[in-house]
Design a protein around this motif. Sequence first.
Motif, PDB file in Angstrom:
ATOM      1  N   LEU A 160     -13.271  -7.034   9.391  1.00  0.00           N
ATOM      2  CA  LEU A 160     -14.601  -7.270   9.933  1.00  0.00           C
ATOM      3  C   LEU A 160     -14.798  -6.491  11.226  1.00  0.00           C
ATOM      4  CD1 LEU A 160     -17.297  -8.756   9.894  1.00  0.00           C
ATOM      5  CD2 LEU A 160     -16.194 -10.666  11.070  1.00  0.00           C
ATOM      6  N   GLU A 161     -13.770  -6.515  12.091  1.00  0.00           N
ATOM      7  CA  GLU A 161     -13.876  -5.780  13.351  1.00  0.00           C
ATOM      8  C   GLU A 161     -14.004  -4.276  13.103  1.00  0.00           C
ATOM      9  OE1 GLU A 161     -10.377  -7.017  15.349  1.00  0.00           O
ATOM     10  OE2 GLU A 161     -11.123  -9.041  15.789  1.00  0.00           O
ATOM     11  N   LEU A 162     -13.237  -3.767  12.125  1.00  0.00           N
ATOM     12  CA  LEU A 162     -13.323  -2.344  11.792  1.00  0.00           C
ATOM     13  C   LEU A 162     -14.717  -2.000  11.309  1.00  0.00           C
ATOM     14  CD1 LEU A 162     -12.042   0.444  11.257  1.00  0.00           C
ATOM     15  CD2 LEU A 162     -11.357  -0.397   9.004  1.00  0.00           C
ATOM     16  N   ARG A 163     -15.257  -2.839  10.442  1.00  0.00           N
ATOM     17  CA  ARG A 163     -16.586  -2.572   9.884  1.00  0.00           C
ATOM     18  C   ARG A 163     -17.657  -2.591  10.976  1.00  0.00           C
ATOM     19  NH1 ARG A 163     -18.773  -3.033   4.698  1.00  0.00           N
ATOM     20  NH2 ARG A 163     -20.763  -1.949   4.765  1.00  0.00           N
TER      21      ARG A 163
ATOM     22  N   ARG B 139     -12.313  10.013  -0.912  1.00  0.00           N
ATOM     23  CA  ARG B 139     -11.148  10.897  -0.906  1.00  0.00           C
ATOM     24  C   ARG B 139      -9.893  10.065  -0.674  1.00  0.00           C
ATOM     25  NH1 ARG B 139     -10.368  16.417   2.767  1.00  0.00           N
ATOM     26  NH2 ARG B 139      -8.723  17.341   1.441  1.00  0.00           N
ATOM     27  N   SER B 140      -9.010  10.023  -1.659  1.00  0.00           N
ATOM     28  CA  SER B 140      -7.820   9.171  -1.600  1.00  0.00           C
ATOM     29  C   SER B 140      -6.552  10.010  -1.518  1.00  0.00           C
ATOM     30  CB  SER B 140      -7.759   8.253  -2.834  1.00  0.00           C
ATOM     31  OG  SER B 140      -8.892   7.404  -2.882  1.00  0.00           O
ATOM     32  N   ASP B 141      -5.646   9.569  -0.668  1.00  0.00           N
ATOM     33  CA  ASP B 141      -4.363  10.230  -0.477  1.00  0.00           C
ATOM     34  C   ASP B 141      -3.285   9.449  -1.227  1.00  0.00           C
ATOM     35  OD1 ASP B 141      -2.066  11.477   0.411  1.00  0.00           O
ATOM     36  OD2 ASP B 141      -2.156  10.631   2.443  1.00  0.00           O
ATOM     37  N   LEU B 142      -2.719  10.065  -2.260  1.00  0.00           N
ATOM     38  CA  LEU B 142      -1.681   9.410  -3.064  1.00  0.00           C
ATOM     39  C   LEU B 142      -0.293   9.997  -2.790  1.00  0.00           C
ATOM     40  CD1 LEU B 142      -4.454   8.957  -4.669  1.00  0.00           C
ATOM     41  CD2 LEU B 142      -3.023   8.566  -6.647  1.00  0.00           C
ATOM     42  N   SER B 143      -0.143  10.711  -1.699  1.00  0.00           N
ATOM     43  CA  SER B 143       1.139  11.358  -1.403  1.00  0.00           C
ATOM     44  C   SER B 143       2.163  10.347  -0.900  1.00  0.00           C
ATOM     45  CB  SER B 143       0.938  12.454  -0.358  1.00  0.00           C
ATOM     46  OG  SER B 143       0.503  11.898   0.875  1.00  0.00           O
ATOM     47  N   GLY B 144       3.445  10.725  -1.005  1.00  0.00           N
ATOM     48  CA  GLY B 144       4.514   9.894  -0.458  1.00  0.00           C
ATOM     49  C   GLY B 144       4.996   8.783  -1.364  1.00  0.00           C
TER      50      GLY B 144
ATOM     51  N   GLU C 229       0.362  -0.551  -1.180  1.00  0.00           N
ATOM     52  CA  GLU C 229       0.120   0.374  -0.070  1.00  0.00           C
ATOM     53  C   GLU C 229      -1.090   1.268  -0.374  1.00  0.00           C
ATOM     54  OE1 GLU C 229       4.751   0.830   1.469  1.00  0.00           O
ATOM     55  OE2 GLU C 229       3.921   2.230  -0.018  1.00  0.00           O
ATOM     56  N   LEU C 230      -1.213   1.698  -1.612  1.00  0.00           N
ATOM     57  CA  LEU C 230      -2.374   2.505  -1.987  1.00  0.00           C
ATOM     58  C   LEU C 230      -3.662   1.717  -1.812  1.00  0.00           C
ATOM     59  CD1 LEU C 230      -3.621   5.077  -3.147  1.00  0.00           C
ATOM     60  CD2 LEU C 230      -3.222   4.139  -5.445  1.00  0.00           C
ATOM     61  N   LEU C 231      -3.628   0.430  -2.141  1.00  0.00           N
ATOM     62  CA  LEU C 231      -4.809  -0.412  -1.949  1.00  0.00           C
ATOM     63  C   LEU C 231      -5.229  -0.428  -0.481  1.00  0.00           C
ATOM     64  CD1 LEU C 231      -4.518  -3.639  -4.152  1.00  0.00           C
ATOM     65  CD2 LEU C 231      -6.317  -1.912  -4.185  1.00  0.00           C
ATOM     66  N   CYS C 232      -4.258  -0.495   0.434  1.00  0.00           N
ATOM     67  CA  CYS C 232      -4.580  -0.474   1.863  1.00  0.00           C
ATOM     68  C   CYS C 232      -5.257   0.836   2.243  1.00  0.00           C
ATOM     69  CB  CYS C 232      -3.312  -0.677   2.687  1.00  0.00           C
ATOM     70  SG  CYS C 232      -2.604  -2.340   2.592  1.00  0.00           S
TER      71      CYS C 232
ATOM     72  N   ARG D   2      -8.776   0.802   0.791  1.00  0.00           N
ATOM     73  CA  ARG D   2      -9.632  -0.136   1.527  1.00  0.00           C
ATOM     74  C   ARG D   2     -10.127   0.484   2.827  1.00  0.00           C
ATOM     75  NH1 ARG D   2      -6.514  -5.315   3.013  1.00  0.00           N
ATOM     76  NH2 ARG D   2      -5.334  -3.783   4.211  1.00  0.00           N
ATOM     77  N   GLU D   3      -9.213   1.067   3.606  1.00  0.00           N
ATOM     78  CA  GLU D   3      -9.609   1.661   4.883  1.00  0.00           C
ATOM     79  C   GLU D   3     -10.571   2.820   4.670  1.00  0.00           C
ATOM     80  OE1 GLU D   3      -7.600   3.642   8.899  1.00  0.00           O
ATOM     81  OE2 GLU D   3      -6.331   2.973   7.239  1.00  0.00           O
ATOM     82  N   MET D   4     -10.262   3.668   3.686  1.00  0.00           N
ATOM     83  CA  MET D   4     -11.128   4.801   3.404  1.00  0.00           C
ATOM     84  C   MET D   4     -12.516   4.342   2.968  1.00  0.00           C
ATOM     85  SD  MET D   4     -12.458   6.512   0.514  1.00  0.00           S
ATOM     86  CE  MET D   4     -11.338   5.991  -0.781  1.00  0.00           C
ATOM     87  N   THR D   5     -12.574   3.345   2.090  1.00  0.00           N
ATOM     88  CA  THR D   5     -13.862   2.871   1.570  1.00  0.00           C
ATOM     89  C   THR D   5     -14.724   2.283   2.676  1.00  0.00           C
ATOM     90  OG1 THR D   5     -12.834   2.399  -0.571  1.00  0.00           O
ATOM     91  CG2 THR D   5     -14.960   1.375  -0.130  1.00  0.00           C
ATOM     92  N   LEU D   6     -14.107   1.513   3.576  1.00  0.00           N
ATOM     93  CA  LEU D   6     -14.866   0.935   4.686  1.00  0.00           C
ATOM     94  C   LEU D   6     -15.432   2.027   5.584  1.00  0.00           C
ATOM     95  CD1 LEU D   6     -12.563  -2.073   5.652  1.00  0.00           C
ATOM     96  CD2 LEU D   6     -14.848  -2.208   4.674  1.00  0.00           C
ATOM     97  N   ASN D   7     -14.629   3.044   5.868  1.00  0.00           N
ATOM     98  CA  ASN D   7     -15.108   4.147   6.698  1.00  0.00           C
ATOM     99  C   ASN D   7     -16.253   4.893   6.029  1.00  0.00           C
ATOM    100  OD1 ASN D   7     -13.559   4.517   9.282  1.00  0.00           O
ATOM    101  ND2 ASN D   7     -11.844   4.354   7.867  1.00  0.00           N
ATOM    102  N   VAL D   8     -16.124   5.160   4.732  1.00  0.00           N
ATOM    103  CA  VAL D   8     -17.174   5.869   4.008  1.00  0.00           C
ATOM    104  C   VAL D   8     -18.474   5.079   4.033  1.00  0.00           C
ATOM    105  CG1 VAL D   8     -17.916   6.563   1.698  1.00  0.00           C
ATOM    106  CG2 VAL D   8     -15.669   7.254   2.531  1.00  0.00           C
TER     107      VAL D   8
END
Length: 526
Positions: free
Chosen positions: A18-21, A342-347, A353-356, A359-365
Amino acid sequence: MMPAIKIEDLSPKQRTLLELRLKQKGSAAAPHQQLKPRPEDLDAGALPLSFAQQGLWFLDQLTQGSIMYNISTGVSLTGRLNRLALEQTLSEIVRRHEVLRTTYATVDGQPVQVINEASFISLLPIDLSELTEPERKAEVRRRASEEVHRPFDLRRGPLLRVVLLKLGAEEHVVLFTLHHIVCDGWTIPKLLGEVTVLYGAFSRGEPSPLKDLPVQYADYAYWQRQWLQGEMKEAHVSYWRKHLRGPLPTLHLRNARARPSVPSYRGASQVRLLSSALCDEVKELSRREEVTLYMTLLAAFNVLLSYHSGQQDILVGTPFADRGRIELEELIGCFLNTLVMRSDLSGNPTFRELLCRVREMTLNVHAHQELPFEMIVDEVQPVRSLNQNPLFQVSFTLENAAPTAPQLPGLTVKFLGVGGTTVQFDLVLHMVDMGHGLLAVMQYSTDLFEGANIARLLDHYEILLREVVARPDITLDQLNQALAHTDSRQKLAREKEVEEASLHKLRKAKRRAIIATPRLAENVDL
């Protein structure tokens, strides 16, 4: 009404989200500006297009005669049709919504909206009742396909076509076709909703119960141009430059055919209903990980695309109806904006972890969703090509419910599959939460894919969802191995089928030889 949620009731993760959003919204937001009607003294030759419309107009100039942005739907009507009431209904809808009687001219090299006077819409039914039933069905499919593939002329209009087919005294089909410049997928249900209200009133001899709209689409286009300037624009532009920095990969899926220099935009689709049990498990995983259903399904789609391309930087487009203002809720028009995920699947991350990351990318977009896609393309300046879309080649959508057919008095109304599909992207995964399961509709370009490839993609997507709900900490490498193992088993099964078919043919040949030469039978091993 849902109960209010208190901040103290949220979990630590939920508070962080919520704070990020709120932080992101605050960084890009400007004071709310009410959307008002355009100035009355505005020169008729200076009425601008919205950013979404301008992008569509530009593409139409490049590919005149293209059917890429035709949007079609059809309904069958069983019962006694009041044709006059239907004509009055359509005429009133076009009167109410200026965008449905707008054409697009060029003034000093720039496109402008030309709003035409409303006129009565007459429907002259095409009578197919003399044909046999199989012939009628074939002719309906042919005419539906013809409508889907018939280009629009943005300069002359009309940009809404309605065709009435008469199959019998109490059986009709209505085909609606619109150009994307005057509507989007979310406005089709609104149009059909107005058909429900108005047809019922006009059938009873009553006036329209709908109030005139406080603003029109042209007002929105004018307002958008005035609003998205200065610091507001730069805040959004800065984010998108960062989000799409560096070389942008073109997604190349294995087993796809070479891309033609001139695409046909013809497509097809396949449907898969995922079980209610799997749907519940995916939703439960989303709740546990404090992500939305959209985020979970998108993350799994990214894994699917990565497996079939070997790429780890995945770009997926997702359409978003920018109707955040109450003034826009009742309008028909093109409010669609396209967001680039744009999703980063490296590593070799775990799915958790991918869900995290997703989630962060989607909120920023979503915090920067108000910058039009066309403006993003202008800022990022990707390599442009007429045979593929800029920035991304695949799209993903999620709807909470399937659209419902209009409820018309005295008529049974059902949606009709139109005879043909146009595609704007290589591949589209459209998910619908049916409540009793997840409906996966995969639309694809027939220039690039065979139906068997798409069936395999749907198989793999279902396998991925089953794997991640069972083991959220499974790594991407392990998910890829699971899909590869499935492919190996299916390949062995196909090889066994081919071998058995060959043996069967050999046995039949031997039997024919025995019949032809009985004296050799004792020397033949069956």
